[in-house]
Design a protein around this motif. Structure first.
Motif, PDB file in Angstrom:
ATOM      1  N   PRO A 166       0.915  -1.559   0.117  1.00 55.37           N
ATOM      2  CA  PRO A 166       0.180   0.001  -0.247  1.00 55.37           C
ATOM      3  C   PRO A 166       0.763   1.385  -0.077  1.00 55.37           C
ATOM      4  N   GLU A 167       1.965   1.170   0.320  1.00 50.90           N
ATOM      5  CA  GLU A 167       2.584   2.182   0.535  1.00 50.90           C
ATOM      6  C   GLU A 167       3.458   2.389  -0.741  1.00 50.90           C
ATOM      7  N   GLU A 168       3.584   1.302  -1.270  1.00 51.39           N
ATOM      8  CA  GLU A 168       4.788   2.128  -2.720  1.00 51.39           C
ATOM      9  C   GLU A 168       3.143   2.267  -4.062  1.00 51.39           C
ATOM     10  N   GLN A 169       1.981   1.972  -3.213  1.00 49.54           N
ATOM     11  CA  GLN A 169       1.207   2.565  -4.366  1.00 49.54           C
ATOM     12  C   GLN A 169       1.019   3.711  -4.588  1.00 49.54           C
ATOM     13  N   ALA A 170       1.082   3.973  -3.306  1.00 51.11           N
ATOM     14  CA  ALA A 170       0.737   5.146  -2.466  1.00 51.11           C
ATOM     15  C   ALA A 170       2.005   6.911  -3.223  1.00 51.11           C
ATOM     16  N   ASP A 171       2.956   5.590  -3.216  1.00 50.64           N
ATOM     17  CA  ASP A 171       3.980   6.728  -3.937  1.00 50.64           C
ATOM     18  C   ASP A 171       4.306   6.853  -5.675  1.00 50.64           C
ATOM     19  N   ILE A 172       4.009   5.274  -5.917  1.00 52.09           N
ATOM     20  CA  ILE A 172       3.988   5.059  -7.247  1.00 52.09           C
ATOM     21  C   ILE A 172       2.503   5.392  -8.317  1.00 52.09           C
ATOM     22  N   ILE A 173       0.831   5.696  -7.290  1.00 54.46           N
ATOM     23  CA  ILE A 173       0.063   5.701  -8.544  1.00 54.46           C
ATOM     24  C   ILE A 173      -0.829   6.172  -7.507  1.00 54.46           C
ATOM     25  N   SER A 174      -0.803   7.761  -8.393  1.00 64.02           N
ATOM     26  CA  SER A 174      -2.010   8.816  -8.638  1.00 64.02           C
ATOM     27  C   SER A 174      -2.999   8.619  -9.645  1.00 64.02           C
ATOM     28  N   TYR A 175      -4.338   9.719  -8.778  1.00 69.24           N
ATOM     29  CA  TYR A 175      -5.428   9.062  -9.824  1.00 69.24           C
ATOM     30  C   TYR A 175      -5.974  11.047 -10.205  1.00 69.24           C
ATOM     31  N   ASN A 176      -6.564  11.042 -11.186  1.00 69.35           N
ATOM     32  CA  ASN A 176      -7.037  11.845 -11.519  1.00 69.35           C
ATOM     33  C   ASN A 176      -8.303  12.143 -12.146  1.00 69.35           C
ATOM     34  N   ASP A 228     -10.147  11.021 -15.471  1.00 68.08           N
ATOM     35  CA  ASP A 228     -10.766   9.307 -15.909  1.00 68.08           C
ATOM     36  C   ASP A 228      -9.028   8.920 -16.326  1.00 68.08           C
ATOM     37  N   VAL A 229      -7.494   9.787 -15.586  1.00 72.08           N
ATOM     38  CA  VAL A 229      -5.999   9.540 -16.493  1.00 72.08           C
ATOM     39  C   VAL A 229      -5.899   8.080 -14.534  1.00 72.08           C
ATOM     40  N   VAL A 230      -5.232   7.953 -15.029  1.00 75.41           N
ATOM     41  CA  VAL A 230      -4.222   7.218 -13.573  1.00 75.41           C
ATOM     42  C   VAL A 230      -2.925   7.434 -13.808  1.00 75.41           C
ATOM     43  N   TYR A 231      -1.687   8.138 -13.202  1.00 74.64           N
ATOM     44  CA  TYR A 231      -0.762   8.429 -13.453  1.00 74.64           C
ATOM     45  C   TYR A 231       0.127   7.577 -12.583  1.00 74.64           C
ATOM     46  N   VAL A 232       1.038   6.751 -12.914  1.00 74.00           N
ATOM     47  CA  VAL A 232       2.138   6.106 -12.496  1.00 74.00           C
ATOM     48  C   VAL A 232       4.207   6.745 -12.515  1.00 74.00           C
ATOM     49  N   LYS A 233       3.819   6.323 -11.686  1.00 73.28           N
ATOM     50  CA  LYS A 233       5.410   6.971 -11.731  1.00 73.28           C
ATOM     51  C   LYS A 233       6.324   6.359 -11.897  1.00 73.28           C
ATOM     52  N   THR A 234       7.662   6.448 -12.881  1.00 75.27           N
ATOM     53  CA  THR A 234       8.617   5.330 -12.865  1.00 75.27           C
ATOM     54  C   THR A 234       9.887   6.060 -13.200  1.00 75.27           C
ATOM     55  N   ILE A 235      10.704   5.812 -13.833  1.00 78.37           N
ATOM     56  CA  ILE A 235      12.150   6.366 -14.132  1.00 78.37           C
ATOM     57  C   ILE A 235      12.456   6.649 -15.454  1.00 78.37           C
ATOM     58  N   CYS A 236      12.788   7.540 -16.072  1.00 76.58           N
ATOM     59  CA  CYS A 236      12.951   7.044 -17.631  1.00 76.58           C
ATOM     60  C   CYS A 236      14.745   7.171 -17.854  1.00 76.58           C
ATOM     61  N   ASP A 237      14.837   6.383 -18.575  1.00 79.30           N
ATOM     62  CA  ASP A 237      16.189   5.897 -19.098  1.00 79.30           C
ATOM     63  C   ASP A 237      17.860   6.777 -18.536  1.00 79.30           C
ATOM     64  N   TYR A 238      17.137   8.217 -18.644  1.00 81.55           N
ATOM     65  CA  TYR A 238      18.124   9.191 -18.838  1.00 81.55           C
ATOM     66  C   TYR A 238      17.968   9.657 -17.377  1.00 81.55           C
ATOM     67  N   CYS A 239      17.358   9.763 -16.395  1.00 85.56           N
ATOM     68  CA  CYS A 239      17.892   9.576 -14.591  1.00 85.56           C
ATOM     69  C   CYS A 239      18.374   8.779 -13.899  1.00 85.56           C
ATOM     70  N   GLN A 240      18.012   6.820 -15.006  1.00 90.98           N
ATOM     71  CA  GLN A 240      18.682   6.317 -14.393  1.00 90.98           C
ATOM     72  C   GLN A 240      19.781   5.625 -14.641  1.00 90.98           C
ATOM     73  N   GLU A 241      20.086   6.573 -15.944  1.00 97.67           N
ATOM     74  CA  GLU A 241      21.454   6.562 -16.184  1.00 97.67           C
ATOM     75  C   GLU A 241      22.540   7.831 -15.204  1.00 97.67           C
ATOM     76  N   ALA A 242      21.986   8.746 -14.624  1.00 93.52           N
ATOM     77  CA  ALA A 242      22.628   9.844 -13.701  1.00 93.52           C
ATOM     78  C   ALA A 242      22.319   9.512 -12.616  1.00 93.52           C
TER      79      ALA A 242
END
Length: 77
Positions: free
Chosen positions: A34-44, A48-62
């Motif tokens: 539940p804590e990970e879901q609260a951190d990663i997923i947000s709703y609008n 009618d959209v669900v936003y999922v936070k992840t990491i792009c290749d550029y930020c991962q490499e940095a």
């Protein structure tokens, strides 16, 4: 409802999925705590959209090149 993936660090748009074609179990979202879901997923619900936070290749490499960046709240902005 659509799922929109954005980078948690630079807020770059990474892609979207039509939620009717996939479900949360197939995406692995139900295996999060539940804590990970609260951190990663947000709703609008207005859009009618669900936003999922992840990491792009550029930020991962940095962050891999400079691990200390992971300690900052907003390391790449």
């Amino acid at each position: 409802m659509r799922l929109i993936y954005v980078c948690r660090h630079c807020n770059s748009y990474l892609g979207k999925l039509d939620r009717t074609s996939v479900n949360e179990t197939r995406l692995g979202l139900t295996s999060l705590t539940p804590e990970e879901q609260a951190d990663i997923i947000s709703y609008n619900l207005n859009e009618d959209v669900v936003y999922v936070k992840t990491i792009c290749d550029y930020c991962q490499e940095a962050i891999e090149a400079h691990p200390e960046l992971a300690l900052l709240h907003n390391p790449l902005q």
